[in-house]
Design an enzyme around this catalytic site. Structure first.
Site, PDB file in Angstrom:
ATOM      1  N   ASP A   1       0.837  -1.197   0.000  1.00 27.21           N
ATOM      2  CA  ASP A   1       0.000   0.000   0.000  1.00 27.21           C
ATOM      3  C   ASP A   1       0.874   1.249   0.000  1.00 27.21           C
ATOM      4  O   ASP A   1       1.851   1.324   0.736  1.00 27.21           O
ATOM      5  CB  ASP A   1      -0.876  -0.037   1.276  1.00 27.21           C
ATOM      6  CG  ASP A   1      -1.931   1.041   1.292  1.00 27.21           C
ATOM      7  OD1 ASP A   1      -2.329   1.454   2.385  1.00 27.21           O
ATOM      8  OD2 ASP A   1      -2.357   1.484   0.197  1.00 27.21           O
ATOM      9  N   HIS A   2       0.545   2.235  -0.830  1.00 27.91           N
ATOM     10  CA  HIS A   2       1.274   3.505  -0.874  1.00 27.91           C
ATOM     11  C   HIS A   2       2.780   3.334  -1.024  1.00 27.91           C
ATOM     12  O   HIS A   2       3.556   3.909  -0.271  1.00 27.91           O
ATOM     13  CB  HIS A   2       0.959   4.371   0.350  1.00 27.91           C
ATOM     14  CG  HIS A   2      -0.424   4.919   0.337  1.00 27.91           C
ATOM     15  ND1 HIS A   2      -0.829   5.874  -0.560  1.00 27.91           N
ATOM     16  CD2 HIS A   2      -1.517   4.591   1.069  1.00 27.91           C
ATOM     17  CE1 HIS A   2      -2.110   6.135  -0.362  1.00 27.91           C
ATOM     18  NE2 HIS A   2      -2.556   5.375   0.623  1.00 27.91           N
TER      19      HIS A   2
ATOM     20  N   ASP B   1       2.693   4.982  -5.533  1.00 30.43           N
ATOM     21  CA  ASP B   1       1.950   6.213  -5.254  1.00 30.43           C
ATOM     22  C   ASP B   1       2.858   7.401  -5.552  1.00 30.43           C
ATOM     23  O   ASP B   1       3.659   7.812  -4.707  1.00 30.43           O
ATOM     24  CB  ASP B   1       1.478   6.249  -3.799  1.00 30.43           C
ATOM     25  CG  ASP B   1       0.684   7.533  -3.514  1.00 30.43           C
ATOM     26  OD1 ASP B   1       0.191   7.681  -2.392  1.00 30.43           O
ATOM     27  OD2 ASP B   1       0.591   8.388  -4.430  1.00 30.43           O
TER      28      ASP B   1
ATOM     29  N   GLU C   1      -2.208   6.096  -8.526  1.00 31.47           N
ATOM     30  CA  GLU C   1      -3.207   7.059  -8.033  1.00 31.47           C
ATOM     31  C   GLU C   1      -3.094   8.387  -8.755  1.00 31.47           C
ATOM     32  O   GLU C   1      -2.001   8.838  -9.091  1.00 31.47           O
ATOM     33  CB  GLU C   1      -2.973   7.280  -6.528  1.00 31.47           C
ATOM     34  CG  GLU C   1      -3.967   8.218  -5.843  1.00 31.47           C
ATOM     35  CD  GLU C   1      -3.719   8.325  -4.333  1.00 31.47           C
ATOM     36  OE1 GLU C   1      -2.582   8.612  -3.928  1.00 31.47           O
ATOM     37  OE2 GLU C   1      -4.677   8.071  -3.580  1.00 31.47           O
TER      38      GLU C   1
ATOM     39  N   ALA D   1     -11.263   4.832   3.011  1.00 28.70           N
ATOM     40  CA  ALA D   1     -12.654   4.331   2.925  1.00 28.70           C
ATOM     41  C   ALA D   1     -13.231   3.887   4.266  1.00 28.70           C
ATOM     42  O   ALA D   1     -14.402   3.484   4.317  1.00 28.70           O
ATOM     43  CB  ALA D   1     -12.719   3.178   1.935  1.00 28.70           C
TER      44      ALA D   1
ATOM     45  N   ASP E   1      -8.172   0.553   6.966  1.00 29.95           N
ATOM     46  CA  ASP E   1      -7.171   0.424   8.027  1.00 29.95           C
ATOM     47  C   ASP E   1      -7.718   0.969   9.342  1.00 29.95           C
ATOM     48  O   ASP E   1      -7.780   0.261  10.350  1.00 29.95           O
ATOM     49  CB  ASP E   1      -5.913   1.207   7.619  1.00 29.95           C
ATOM     50  CG  ASP E   1      -4.783   1.017   8.621  1.00 29.95           C
ATOM     51  OD1 ASP E   1      -3.953   1.931   8.763  1.00 29.95           O
ATOM     52  OD2 ASP E   1      -4.748  -0.024   9.292  1.00 29.95           O
ATOM     53  N   THR E   2      -8.181   2.192   9.337  1.00 28.02           N
ATOM     54  CA  THR E   2      -8.659   2.841  10.572  1.00 28.02           C
ATOM     55  C   THR E   2      -9.754   2.044  11.265  1.00 28.02           C
ATOM     56  O   THR E   2      -9.749   1.907  12.497  1.00 28.02           O
ATOM     57  CB  THR E   2      -9.152   4.268  10.246  1.00 28.02           C
ATOM     58  OG1 THR E   2      -8.027   5.027   9.776  1.00 28.02           O
ATOM     59  CG2 THR E   2      -9.727   4.955  11.476  1.00 28.02           C
TER      60      THR E   2
HETATM   61  O1  LIG Z   1      -6.616   4.267   2.260  1.00 30.62           O
HETATM   62  C1  LIG Z   1      -6.248   3.646   3.245  1.00 30.62           C
HETATM   63  C2  LIG Z   1      -7.224   3.366   4.390  1.00 30.62           C
HETATM   64  O2  LIG Z   1      -7.601   4.549   4.958  1.00 30.62           O
HETATM   65  P1  LIG Z   1      -8.523   4.592   6.263  1.00 30.62           P
HETATM   66  O3  LIG Z   1      -8.709   3.204   6.787  1.00 30.62           O
HETATM   67  O4  LIG Z   1      -7.811   5.472   7.227  1.00 30.62           O
HETATM   68  O5  LIG Z   1      -9.846   5.192   5.825  1.00 30.62           O
HETATM   69  N1  LIG Z   1      -4.987   3.152   3.298  1.00 30.62           N
HETATM   70  O6  LIG Z   1      -4.215   3.213   2.183  1.00 30.62           O
HETATM   71  C3  LIG Z   1      -4.395   2.650   4.534  1.00 30.62           C
HETATM   72  C4  LIG Z   1      -3.311   3.638   4.946  1.00 30.62           C
HETATM   73  C5  LIG Z   1      -2.409   2.974   5.954  1.00 30.62           C
HETATM   74  C6  LIG Z   1      -1.441   3.998   6.536  1.00 30.62           C
HETATM   75  O7  LIG Z   1      -0.431   3.238   7.084  1.00 30.62           O
HETATM   76  P2  LIG Z   1       0.769   3.896   7.900  1.00 30.62           P
HETATM   77  O8  LIG Z   1       0.155   4.559   9.098  1.00 30.62           O
HETATM   78  O9  LIG Z   1       1.588   2.712   8.268  1.00 30.62           O
HETATM   79  O10 LIG Z   1       1.482   4.826   6.977  1.00 30.62           O
HETATM   80 CA   LIG Z   2      -0.973   9.646  -3.012  1.00 33.01          CA
HETATM   81 NA    NA Z   3      -3.170   0.648  -2.109  1.00 35.23          NA
HETATM   82 ZN   LIG Z   4      -4.579   5.032   1.213  1.00 39.36          ZN
END
Ligand SMILES: O=C(COP(=O)(O)O)N(O)CCCCOP(=O)(O)O
Ligand SMILES: [Ca+2]
Ligand code: NA
Ligand SMILES: [Zn+2]
Length: 311
Positions: free
Chosen positions: A88-89, A110, A140, A216, A259-260
């Protein structure tokens, strides 16, 4: 079974349902996510940020990437549901390469904080290398307000539809993340949760790609309340309401980054447990409620997104 992410998302895109991509940093979240997905007979996308990979490898991100690949494969090989592991990212080229080398199913490059031409150039380079190794790619356009892997974006920058057409046609990416008004974390909206459905519909029509919604999480108030009853302060927290989330799936979102919501369920369960059992010091006991709540959020999310039984 351990699969390539695009296998999961091409089906979701054809059939217009959403598949949650759940972030992990440790074993316990992985166990809770896979238990929930297996119970719902749902595909599962596990994703790790660069921070998670550094955390697991104690600074050695090649080790961190291998740890996550091996943990996920060990469980996936014994499950009847398709499971993919996604970076991710991805922003650091070295970490993206480490994940490709370790055996991730897919990587996100990203580069959305660069200007369009640089984002496209960087994305094309990563897509070429990843595809040569059989790994699928997410990229993205636009920016989510807030801190994103230490990149500070003051304002939301919504995806430009004409740029999306050129970007998806020339970059050869497998799935695409258009910024449509969300942001990461637990404090997404000051007022009403408004997303740009019109832009989303156009991007889907023009690109025909599986689409990704970042930021999301719904910030489920049931778990916010439990956490606050046991000492947390999440005042003002607000996420994407489930009816809004369903609309985005209706208009073509297929990968739903979450994630949140897991973090809040987990800390709610942990706080509640610790307040209720002063004698316990076995981590297999005191993480149990945290993992149960996290599994419950996983299953609720799967019901909202419609991926149950889609294996
Ligand atoms: O788009 C999302 C999910 O976002 P959300 O769950 O906060 O809405 N994500 O891409 C998850 C982002 C995870 C960030 O991780 P670090 O703290 O280790 O950098
Ligand atoms: Ca970005
Ligand atoms: Na991703
Ligand atoms: Zn994200």
């Amino acid at each position: 079974s351990y699969v390539n992410t695009r296998e999961i998302l091409d089906k979701a895109s054809k059939e217009y349902y959403g598949v949650a991509a759940f972030n992990i940093n440790n074993l316990e979240f992985l166990q809770a996510i896979l238990a929930g997905a297996a119970e719902k007979k749902s595909p599962a996308i596990i994703e790790t940020s660069e921070g998670a990979i550094k955390y697991a490898g104690m600074g050695d991100y090649f080790k961190g990437a291998r740890i996550f690949v091996n943990m996920v494969k060990e469980f996936a090989n014994d499950l009847d549901i398709p499971v993919a592991l996604h970076l991710d990212h991805g922003k650091d080229f070295n970490i993206i390469m480490a994940c490709i080398k370790a055996g991730y199913s897919s990587v996100m490059i990203d580069a959305s904080h660069y200007d369009f031409e640089d984002n496209l150039r960087i994305t094309k380079d990563v897509a070429r290398i990843a595809h040569a190794a059989g790994v699928s790619v997410e990229a993205e356009l636009g920016q989510l307000a807030g801190i994103e892997d230490n990149v500070e974006a003051a304002e939301n920058v919504l995806v430009n539809v004409d740029q999306a057409e050129k970007f998806c046609a020339e970059s050869e990416i497998d799935f695409f993340a258009p910024a449509i008004g969300t942001s990461h974390g637990a404090f997404k909206f000051k007022g009403e949760a408004k997303l740009d459905y019109d832009r989303l519909k156009k991007v889907k029509e023009i690109t025909g790609k599986p689409l990704v919604l970042h930021g999301a999480s719904s910030v489920v108030q049931e778990y916010v309340k439990i956490a606050e009853e046991h000492g947390a302060d999440f005042g003002g927290s607000k996420g994407v309401p489930s009816d809004v989330l369903k609309e985005t799936v209706k208009f073509g979102i297929n990968k739903v980054n979450t994630d949140t919501d897991l973090r809040i369920a987990y800390i709610a369960g942990l706080r509640e447990y610790l307040d209720n059992d002063s004698k316990q010091f076995d981590p297999r006991k005191y993480y149990k409620v945290a993992m149960d709540y996290t599994k419950q959020v996983v299953m609720d999310r799967i019901d909202i997104l419609g991926s149950a039984g889609k294996i």
